[in-house]
Write a protein that holds these residues in place. Sequence first.
Motif, PDB file in Angstrom:
ATOM      1  N   SER A 179       0.823  -1.201   0.000  1.00 41.26           N
ATOM      2  CA  SER A 179       0.000   0.000   0.000  1.00 41.26           C
ATOM      3  C   SER A 179       0.866   1.263   0.000  1.00 41.26           C
ATOM      4  N   ALA A 230      -9.128  -5.274  -0.591  1.00 43.41           N
ATOM      5  CA  ALA A 230      -9.911  -4.313   0.184  1.00 43.41           C
ATOM      6  C   ALA A 230      -9.270  -2.922   0.158  1.00 43.41           C
ATOM      7  N   ASP A 231      -7.929  -2.894   0.185  1.00 39.69           N
ATOM      8  CA  ASP A 231      -7.235  -1.610   0.110  1.00 39.69           C
ATOM      9  C   ASP A 231      -7.534  -0.913  -1.222  1.00 39.69           C
ATOM     10  N   GLU A 233     -10.207  -1.480  -3.118  1.00 43.81           N
ATOM     11  CA  GLU A 233     -11.611  -1.075  -3.097  1.00 43.81           C
ATOM     12  C   GLU A 233     -11.766   0.272  -2.408  1.00 43.81           C
ATOM     13  N   ARG A 234     -11.018   0.468  -1.325  1.00 41.10           N
ATOM     14  CA  ARG A 234     -11.041   1.761  -0.634  1.00 41.10           C
ATOM     15  C   ARG A 234     -10.542   2.878  -1.547  1.00 41.10           C
ATOM     16  N   ARG A 235      -9.460   2.623  -2.263  1.00 42.30           N
ATOM     17  CA  ARG A 235      -8.899   3.639  -3.141  1.00 42.30           C
ATOM     18  C   ARG A 235      -9.880   3.979  -4.281  1.00 42.30           C
ATOM     19  N   GLY A 237     -13.087   3.664  -4.164  1.00 39.81           N
ATOM     20  CA  GLY A 237     -14.196   4.400  -3.561  1.00 39.81           C
ATOM     21  C   GLY A 237     -13.890   5.870  -3.350  1.00 39.81           C
ATOM     22  N   LEU A 238     -12.637   6.197  -3.058  1.00 39.79           N
ATOM     23  CA  LEU A 238     -12.264   7.594  -2.867  1.00 39.79           C
ATOM     24  C   LEU A 238     -12.355   8.407  -4.149  1.00 39.79           C
TER      25      LEU A 238
END
Length: 240
Positions: A179, A230-231, A233-235, A237-238
Amino acid sequence: MDIRTDEIADGIYRISTFVSGVGPTGFTYNQFLITGAEPLLFHCGMRWLFSAVTEQIARVLPVEQLRWITFGHVEADESGAMNLFLAAAPQAQVAHGELGCRVSLDDLADRPPRRLADGEVIDLGGHRVRHVDTPHAPHNWESRVLYEETTGVLLCGDFMTQVGPGPALTDADVVGPASCAEDVFHATSLGPAVPAALYGLAQLGPTTLAIMHGPSYTGDCAAALRELAADYERRVGLLR
């Protein structure tokens, strides 16, 4: 430049070159040599690495015995020395996914490449490698990985890229460093294809992640792949 070779699984060797001048703390460029009746090289390295890498291969087997030249996608650090290896190993053939061959390798490779369908297996004699298409993940349309079925080693290309030096094998956290490397390089295509590919690869249940830039990982590989998914997916989403 520091180069070393380590056996990371039965008959699978990691050839790693650490270059201090790349990124904030240096960078490793790794090739993976799989032995057998038909030896396979995953990643060729850049052309300027060819002599050093072939010296390391020769410690394991004669370079001219290579039968398969492979890589994750078409990029200098993965395929730059492709034709040099084809010249050094007269029986060798490039093997890649159908898309990569049609788009680039049918023209770029000095000998016609073998086109692999998604899920197709090459029996090396002692090892079996499965081609898995991962388009746009982590980047490039023709991206793919290889899964070695007898040892459970996932040759995961640019997934889990890390900066800095490290050991040949680790069971320490690789997701956090990956990450951080993404924060440095912004190299991954931020779209739904990346987490989807990572979740799919986790279902293989690999025993080892053979990482191109960083140490190979021997911890809970499926959990690490899902955590990295998941990391991303977070990125993604941002960006919405």
